[in-house]
Design an enzyme around this catalytic site. Structure first.
Site, PDB file in Angstrom:
ATOM      1  NE  ARG A  68       5.130   7.438 -12.940  1.00 38.92           N
ATOM      2  CZ  ARG A  68       5.683   6.499 -13.687  1.00 38.92           C
ATOM      3  NH1 ARG A  68       6.676   5.778 -13.200  1.00 38.92           N
ATOM      4  NH2 ARG A  68       5.277   6.269 -14.916  1.00 38.92           N
ATOM      5  CB  CYS A  97       4.221   5.636  -2.351  1.00 38.90           C
ATOM      6  SG  CYS A  97       4.729   4.481  -3.635  1.00 38.90           S
ATOM      7  CB  ILE A  98      -1.177   3.527  -3.556  1.00 41.17           C
ATOM      8  CG1 ILE A  98      -1.633   4.552  -2.506  1.00 41.17           C
ATOM      9  CG2 ILE A  98      -2.025   2.266  -3.505  1.00 41.17           C
ATOM     10  CD1 ILE A  98      -2.948   5.234  -2.852  1.00 41.17           C
ATOM     11  CB  ILE A  99       3.231  -0.215  -4.923  1.00 41.58           C
ATOM     12  CG1 ILE A  99       4.190   0.979  -4.773  1.00 41.58           C
ATOM     13  CG2 ILE A  99       3.746  -1.202  -5.979  1.00 41.58           C
ATOM     14  CD1 ILE A  99       5.570   0.617  -4.246  1.00 41.58           C
ATOM     15  CB  ALA A 155      -2.671   6.528   0.689  1.00 42.53           C
ATOM     16  CG  LEU A 156      -7.210   4.263   2.755  1.00 42.10           C
ATOM     17  CD1 LEU A 156      -7.723   2.925   3.251  1.00 42.10           C
ATOM     18  CD2 LEU A 156      -8.228   4.932   1.839  1.00 42.10           C
ATOM     19  CD  GLU A 157      -4.625   5.539   7.567  1.00 40.68           C
ATOM     20  OE1 GLU A 157      -5.496   4.655   7.649  1.00 40.68           O
ATOM     21  OE2 GLU A 157      -3.619   5.436   6.826  1.00 40.68           O
ATOM     22  CG  HIS A 205      -5.942  -2.855   0.018  1.00 37.66           C
ATOM     23  ND1 HIS A 205      -6.929  -2.536   0.919  1.00 37.66           N
ATOM     24  CD2 HIS A 205      -4.831  -2.220   0.430  1.00 37.66           C
ATOM     25  CE1 HIS A 205      -6.437  -1.734   1.838  1.00 37.66           C
ATOM     26  NE2 HIS A 205      -5.154  -1.518   1.566  1.00 37.66           N
TER      27      HIS A 205
END
Length: 154
Positions: free
Chosen positions: A131, A84-86, A60-62, A92
């Site tokens: 989702r 997707c960030i879990i 996600a940061l890229e 972090h």
């Protein structure tokens, strides 16, 4: 009111649009499902497959830097961010969620280009799975609607 006579359905015609998709590979089973749902909905809205560029980045940061590179080409009517960030046990999660979200918004504002943000931020894998399909479809609809709206406003 400007554009009041044009309904949402009219803005969901994607036949003349060029769309760029940036997909994070981290949590790939989720992001692949997001991408599949997104591309299926783009097709349903009339966006031709040959007018969709789909690139993958590590996480996600890229995503924002790849969105920026696509925006600089000046050939897209809208972009879509998929990821997707879990939540884990450390800070972090907040860092990645906040910075990726800010980067996606910055690209949209800096380039005056619609960017549909479908980077999921969830507490657990079950929430992400629940989702993945709806958010992929939603991102496609947002991108097409906003591309057409901005075209009206220009």
């Amino acid at each position: 009111m400007f554009g009041a006579d044009k309904g949402t359905a009219d803005r969901l015609d994607g036949k003349d649009l060029y769309i760029g998709i940036v997909q994070a590979r981290f949590n790939e089973s989720i992001t692949n499902a997001l991408a599949e749902a997104c591309k299926a909905e783009l097709a349903a809205l009339g966006v031709q497959d040959k007018r969709i560029d789909h690139v993958r980045v590590p996480g996600a940061l890229e995503v924002p830097v790849a969105l920026q590179a696509l925006a600089e080409k000046d050939q897209y009517d809208a972009l879509i961010a998929l990821g997707c960030i879990i939540r884990g046990e450390t800070y972090h999660f907040e860092l990645v969620a906040n910075e990726s979200g800010a980067g996606v918004s910055r690209v949209a504002l800096d380039y005056q280009l619609p960017v549909a943000n479908a980077i999921l931020t969830t507490e657990n894998l079950e929430q992400a799975i629940a989702r993945q399909t709806d958010k992929g479809r939603d991102a496609a609809r947002v991108a097409v609607e906003m591309a057409n709206l901005l075209d009206e406003l220009s």
